[in-house]
Structure formats: structure tokens, C-alpha cells
Motif scaffolding. Structure first.
Motif, PDB file in Angstrom:
ATOM      1  N   ASP A  39      24.294  14.473  31.423  1.00 27.35           N
ATOM      2  CA  ASP A  39      23.674  15.440  32.247  1.00 27.35           C
ATOM      3  C   ASP A  39      22.819  16.350  31.518  1.00 27.35           C
ATOM      4  O   ASP A  39      21.948  16.850  31.812  1.00 27.35           O
ATOM      5  CB  ASP A  39      24.668  16.412  33.086  1.00 27.35           C
ATOM      6  N   ARG A  40      23.140  16.476  30.024  1.00 22.52           N
ATOM      7  CA  ARG A  40      22.446  17.437  29.433  1.00 22.52           C
ATOM      8  C   ARG A  40      21.074  16.591  29.039  1.00 22.52           C
ATOM      9  O   ARG A  40      20.218  17.295  28.471  1.00 22.52           O
ATOM     10  CB  ARG A  40      23.284  17.886  28.028  1.00 22.52           C
ATOM     11  N   LEU A  41      20.826  15.332  29.064  1.00 24.20           N
ATOM     12  CA  LEU A  41      19.627  14.661  28.667  1.00 24.20           C
ATOM     13  C   LEU A  41      18.388  15.424  29.692  1.00 24.20           C
ATOM     14  O   LEU A  41      18.361  15.364  30.628  1.00 24.20           O
ATOM     15  CB  LEU A  41      19.783  13.068  29.007  1.00 24.20           C
ATOM     16  N   ASP A  42      17.441  15.619  28.896  1.00 30.57           N
ATOM     17  CA  ASP A  42      16.209  16.013  29.647  1.00 30.57           C
ATOM     18  C   ASP A  42      15.123  15.456  29.717  1.00 30.57           C
ATOM     19  O   ASP A  42      13.925  15.595  29.517  1.00 30.57           O
ATOM     20  CB  ASP A  42      15.771  17.504  28.783  1.00 30.57           C
ATOM     21  N   TYR A  43      15.294  13.907  29.958  1.00 29.92           N
ATOM     22  CA  TYR A  43      14.368  12.973  30.276  1.00 29.92           C
ATOM     23  C   TYR A  43      14.999  11.869  31.264  1.00 29.92           C
ATOM     24  O   TYR A  43      16.225  11.894  31.513  1.00 29.92           O
ATOM     25  CB  TYR A  43      14.059  12.204  28.966  1.00 29.92           C
ATOM     26  N   ASP A  44      14.090  11.325  31.830  1.00 27.14           N
ATOM     27  CA  ASP A  44      14.307  10.308  33.047  1.00 27.14           C
ATOM     28  C   ASP A  44      14.395   8.925  32.377  1.00 27.14           C
ATOM     29  O   ASP A  44      15.291   8.203  32.870  1.00 27.14           O
ATOM     30  CB  ASP A  44      13.248  10.484  34.122  1.00 27.14           C
ATOM     31  N   MET A  45      13.440   8.456  31.467  1.00 23.31           N
ATOM     32  CA  MET A  45      13.465   7.015  31.397  1.00 23.31           C
ATOM     33  C   MET A  45      13.202   6.863  29.797  1.00 23.31           C
ATOM     34  O   MET A  45      12.526   8.003  29.106  1.00 23.31           O
ATOM     35  CB  MET A  45      12.250   6.188  32.037  1.00 23.31           C
ATOM     36  N   SER A  46      13.587   5.732  29.224  1.00 27.86           N
ATOM     37  CA  SER A  46      13.387   5.457  27.925  1.00 27.86           C
ATOM     38  C   SER A  46      12.635   4.098  27.845  1.00 27.86           C
ATOM     39  O   SER A  46      12.853   3.063  28.455  1.00 27.86           O
ATOM     40  CB  SER A  46      14.565   5.256  27.106  1.00 27.86           C
ATOM     41  N   ILE A  47      11.600   4.020  26.868  1.00 29.86           N
ATOM     42  CA  ILE A  47      11.064   3.017  26.532  1.00 29.86           C
ATOM     43  C   ILE A  47      11.234   2.573  25.042  1.00 29.86           C
ATOM     44  O   ILE A  47      11.018   3.493  24.176  1.00 29.86           O
ATOM     45  CB  ILE A  47       9.270   2.986  26.831  1.00 29.86           C
ATOM     46  N   TYR A  48      11.614   1.491  24.502  1.00 28.46           N
ATOM     47  CA  TYR A  48      11.839   1.064  23.219  1.00 28.46           C
ATOM     48  C   TYR A  48      10.599   0.320  22.778  1.00 28.46           C
ATOM     49  O   TYR A  48      10.059  -0.500  23.632  1.00 28.46           O
ATOM     50  CB  TYR A  48      12.885   0.303  23.071  1.00 28.46           C
ATOM     51  N   ILE A  49      10.122   0.721  21.503  1.00 30.29           N
ATOM     52  CA  ILE A  49       8.832   0.232  20.965  1.00 30.29           C
ATOM     53  C   ILE A  49       8.842  -0.183  19.637  1.00 30.29           C
ATOM     54  O   ILE A  49       9.596   0.362  18.752  1.00 30.29           O
ATOM     55  CB  ILE A  49       7.642   1.355  21.159  1.00 30.29           C
ATOM     56  N   LYS A  50       8.296  -1.109  19.259  1.00 28.97           N
ATOM     57  CA  LYS A  50       8.129  -1.660  17.955  1.00 28.97           C
ATOM     58  C   LYS A  50       6.771  -1.611  17.566  1.00 28.97           C
ATOM     59  O   LYS A  50       5.796  -2.092  18.192  1.00 28.97           O
ATOM     60  CB  LYS A  50       8.834  -3.311  17.813  1.00 28.97           C
ATOM     61  N   ALA A  51       6.341  -0.923  16.508  1.00 32.47           N
ATOM     62  CA  ALA A  51       4.897  -0.512  16.265  1.00 32.47           C
ATOM     63  C   ALA A  51       4.928  -0.814  14.716  1.00 32.47           C
ATOM     64  O   ALA A  51       5.746  -0.268  13.750  1.00 32.47           O
ATOM     65  CB  ALA A  51       4.686   0.885  16.815  1.00 32.47           C
ATOM     66  N   GLU A  52       3.559  -1.243  14.448  1.00 35.94           N
ATOM     67  CA  GLU A  52       3.203  -1.046  12.922  1.00 35.94           C
ATOM     68  C   GLU A  52       2.724   0.363  12.705  1.00 35.94           C
ATOM     69  O   GLU A  52       2.530   1.137  13.914  1.00 35.94           O
ATOM     70  CB  GLU A  52       1.812  -1.791  12.635  1.00 35.94           C
ATOM     71  N   ASP A  53       2.715   0.771  11.423  1.00 35.13           N
ATOM     72  CA  ASP A  53       2.508   2.079  11.211  1.00 35.13           C
ATOM     73  C   ASP A  53       1.392   2.790  11.576  1.00 35.13           C
ATOM     74  O   ASP A  53       1.452   4.028  12.113  1.00 35.13           O
ATOM     75  CB  ASP A  53       2.733   2.577   9.539  1.00 35.13           C
ATOM     76  N   ASP A  54       0.288   2.061  11.603  1.00 39.38           N
ATOM     77  CA  ASP A  54      -0.887   2.805  12.089  1.00 39.38           C
ATOM     78  C   ASP A  54      -1.033   2.877  13.698  1.00 39.38           C
ATOM     79  O   ASP A  54      -1.513   4.018  14.222  1.00 39.38           O
ATOM     80  CB  ASP A  54      -1.880   1.745  11.532  1.00 39.38           C
ATOM     81  N   LEU A  55      -0.241   1.918  14.556  1.00 47.14           N
ATOM     82  CA  LEU A  55      -0.362   2.356  15.808  1.00 47.14           C
ATOM     83  C   LEU A  55       0.806   3.447  16.183  1.00 47.14           C
ATOM     84  O   LEU A  55       0.906   4.000  17.053  1.00 47.14           O
ATOM     85  CB  LEU A  55       0.247   0.975  16.515  1.00 47.14           C
ATOM     86  N   ALA A  56       2.094   3.389  15.364  1.00 45.31           N
ATOM     87  CA  ALA A  56       3.207   4.305  15.783  1.00 45.31           C
ATOM     88  C   ALA A  56       2.477   5.891  15.545  1.00 45.31           C
ATOM     89  O   ALA A  56       2.984   6.461  16.463  1.00 45.31           O
ATOM     90  CB  ALA A  56       4.323   4.188  14.655  1.00 45.31           C
ATOM     91  N   LYS A  57       1.717   6.186  14.967  1.00 48.59           N
ATOM     92  CA  LYS A  57       0.980   7.369  14.796  1.00 48.59           C
ATOM     93  C   LYS A  57       0.355   7.818  16.234  1.00 48.59           C
ATOM     94  O   LYS A  57       0.145   8.988  16.568  1.00 48.59           O
ATOM     95  CB  LYS A  57       0.166   7.780  13.653  1.00 48.59           C
ATOM     96  N   LYS A  58      -0.311   6.775  16.683  1.00 49.23           N
ATOM     97  CA  LYS A  58      -1.118   6.889  17.854  1.00 49.23           C
ATOM     98  C   LYS A  58      -0.287   6.704  19.331  1.00 49.23           C
ATOM     99  O   LYS A  58      -0.736   7.128  20.306  1.00 49.23           O
ATOM    100  CB  LYS A  58      -2.205   6.132  18.005  1.00 49.23           C
ATOM    101  N   VAL A  59       0.967   6.405  19.191  1.00 50.41           N
ATOM    102  CA  VAL A  59       1.842   6.200  20.432  1.00 50.41           C
ATOM    103  C   VAL A  59       1.878   7.396  21.388  1.00 50.41           C
ATOM    104  O   VAL A  59       1.686   7.276  22.633  1.00 50.41           O
ATOM    105  CB  VAL A  59       2.931   5.455  20.116  1.00 50.41           C
TER     106      VAL A  59
END
Length: 311
Positions: free
Chosen positions: A160-180
Motif C-alpha cells: 500500500d506504500r507504493l505511490d504509483y498506479d501502473m508500471s510500463i517496462y521499457i528496453k531502450a538504447e541509451d540515446d532514447l532512454a534519456k528522452k523517455v
């Protein structure tokens, strides 16, 4: 590619499920607005060249994960009571849609685990709406009432201490990860899916960090997909899966075209299991010629893979 967990906090209810292809469409429109048509073409060009820079999962409630479609081991029963008990347990597990991370990781490594019963984390609510005439700015004589099913996430079966509703898992190259984080922040402000102009599907980004719990699965001989996907001709075919039919629709200004609907598309559902050695970071493809009125539109059909050891 590195793997990340993006946490989102919903601002209200949503109508369209946050599947990977729906999220990808929203990201493409976000890139189009932030970086222009050239930026979007460069982004999609990497997929068309066979080197996708961003692989998305479906969104899942809190920290829960889908129950993999792993086969049930055959058992020899010595008594009728043992057989009935096994059947009842199989029926109980069949009704469980989501697992905790520990249950998920044990199951995909063929480690015996007791799967706990859980309340449904995503609840549906039926709301009534009036249709307003654009000329009279009021309802007609009959009121034009219609029903709308909306969804919300309840904190069931998780901390119940989790402060978020949903999780999205992402695989990203370094240049895209910075922009996610920026992409999802902008996307969350506009909302995702049906009736987003009325605030449905809006969210805030609650966190973005690397996630390593899917790594280092010893003896992996299969993969679990955390997204709906469309297999390519070279992808594995032996496994356990079910299919779903996607009835997509064009977004933003394309939604105002003469025919805003995409062709129905059969996709492999998330949670499906396929044997593969070695396991690749993704399978699937972009689907072309999906929208009759917009031939250049593509549909996201990549599998977010999690290595597994299936006995």
C-alpha cells in the motif's frame, strides 16, 4: 539495450487499455510534436531498418505482472481426493490474472511457488453520459443517454506504500532512454486513448529507473512476452499462447480522416510463452498497410521478452 521501469500515477479513470501498441502510438505523436516530422521519420526509420531503439511492454497495475501461460505438469493421483484437490487448485489459479514479482520470477524459472489468490486490481465502472447537440447546446427530447465503461486501478495485493498506479517496462538504447521521461510526461498531459480530450487516460510520471529483475535467468530456453505482438516469419512458433484481435483507430488529426479505422489485426496476447535458444531482446515487427486511408501508417507489434526456463 537496458531495461527500465516507468511508473505512472493516473489522474483519473481511463477507457482504452494501456497496451504497448497504444502507448507506442502516443509516443509517436509526442515525437511528432516535439521534434517534427523529420524527428518522427528518423525514429520510425530505425524500426524499418531492423534496429528498434525502444521496446515497450503493456502497462500493468502497480508492481504486478501477467500470469505466464506455462504448461501444467501432469501428475499421477493415488486417490480420488488428490485428483479433486488438484482440479480445484487448477481452477483457482486459472482465475488469477496477475502475479507478484516474486511469484512471476519463480514461475518462469520452474521453481515451485504458492500463487496467492488476489482481488481484481483493475476495476470497471459504468458511467452514464448525455449526448449534447452542437446546435442547440442541450440534450434532445429523449436525452440521448449512453453508457461508458471506464477503468481504474485499486491497490490490491501489493504494498500500500507504493505511490504509483501502473508500471510500463521499457528496453531502450541509451540515446532514447534519456528522452523517455520527457516523452511520457508530455504524453501524460494530453492523455491516452479514447476520450482523452475529456481527461481520460491522463497521468503523471512517478518514476523512471533501470530494472534488473528480468536479467540473469539461468538456463533460459524460452521467453514470456509482456506485450501483445505480431510475430515475424523468423520468430519461434512452438509455445503456449492465445490470440487477441485489435480493432485500432487512427489518432490526433488522422482521426478526422474519411476512414479513421485500422484493419482488424490478430496479435499474440501478453503472457504467451515461446521456446527459443538463445532468447533475443525482442521479437515481432511493425505492421504496414494497416490503415486504408493512410498507407504510411504502421502498427507496433513487437514483443517485450523476458527470458524463462520452462521445464
Amino acid at each position: 539495450m537496458n531495461t527500465y521501469q516507468l511508473k505512472i500515477k493516473l489522474k483519473g479513470t481511463y477507457i482504452t487499455p494501456f497496451d504497448a501498441d497504444t502507448i507506442f502510438g502516443g509516443i509517436c505523436w509526442t515525437i511528432r510534436y516535439l521534434e517534427g516530422v523529420d524527428g518522427l521519420n528518423r525514429f520510425l526509420g530505425r524500426y524499418l531498418e531492423g534496429r528498434p531503439p525502444l521496446i515497450l511492454s503493456n502497462a500493468y497495475p502497480r508492481d504486478l505482472l501477467p500470469r505466464p501461460m506455462v504448461p501444467t505438469r501432469r501428475q499421477d493421483f493415488h486417490t480420488r481426493e488428490e485428483m479433486l484437490s488438484s482440479v480445484q487448485e487448477a481452477k483457482r489459479i486459472k482465475k488469477i490474472e496477475f502475479l507478484t514479482p516474486d511469484e512471476f520470477l519463480s514461475l518462469i524459472q520452474s521453481i515451485p511457488v504458492r500463487i496467492s489468490s488476489k482481488e481484481k486490481p483493475i476495476y470497471d465502472v459504468l458511467t452514464m453520459h448525455n449526448q449534447i447537440g452542437r446546435h442547440a447546446l442541450s440534450t434532445s427530447g429523449s436525452g440521448e443517454l449512453f453508457e461508458q465503461v471506464e477503468h481504474y486501478v485499486r491497490p490490491v495485493g501489493t504494498d500500500d506504500r507504493l505511490d504509483y498506479d501502473m508500471s510500463i517496462y521499457i528496453k531502450a538504447e541509451d540515446d532514447l532512454a534519456k528522452k523517455v521521461p520527457e516523452f511520457f510526461t508530455v504524453l501524460g498531459q494530453s492523455g491516452l486513448g479514447k476520450r482523452k480530450s475529456a481527461g481520460k487516460g491522463a497521468f503523471d510520471v512517478a518514476g523512471f529507473a533501470e530494472y534488473d529483475r528480468f536479467d540473469n535467468i539461468p538456463g533460459a530456453n524460452a521467453f514470456i512476452s509482456l506485450s501483445n505482438f505480431v510475430p515475424s516469419t523468423e520468430d519461434p512458433v512452438e509455445g503456449y499462447y492465445r490470440v487477441t484481435v485489435k480493432y485500432g483507430k487512427l489518432g490526433e488529426e488522422y482521426a478526422l480522416s474519411e476512414n479513421p479505422f485500422k484493419r482488424p489485426l490478430i496479435m499474440i496476447a501478453s503472457g504467451s510463452v515461446f521456446y527459443a535458444q538463445p532468447v533475443c531482446q525482442y521479437y515481432g515487427k511493425l505492421v504496414r498497410n494497416i490503415a486504408p486511408s493512410c498507407p504510411d501508417v504502421v502498427h507496433y507489434g513487437y514483443a517485450f521478452t523476458v527470458p524463462a526456463r520452462i521445464a
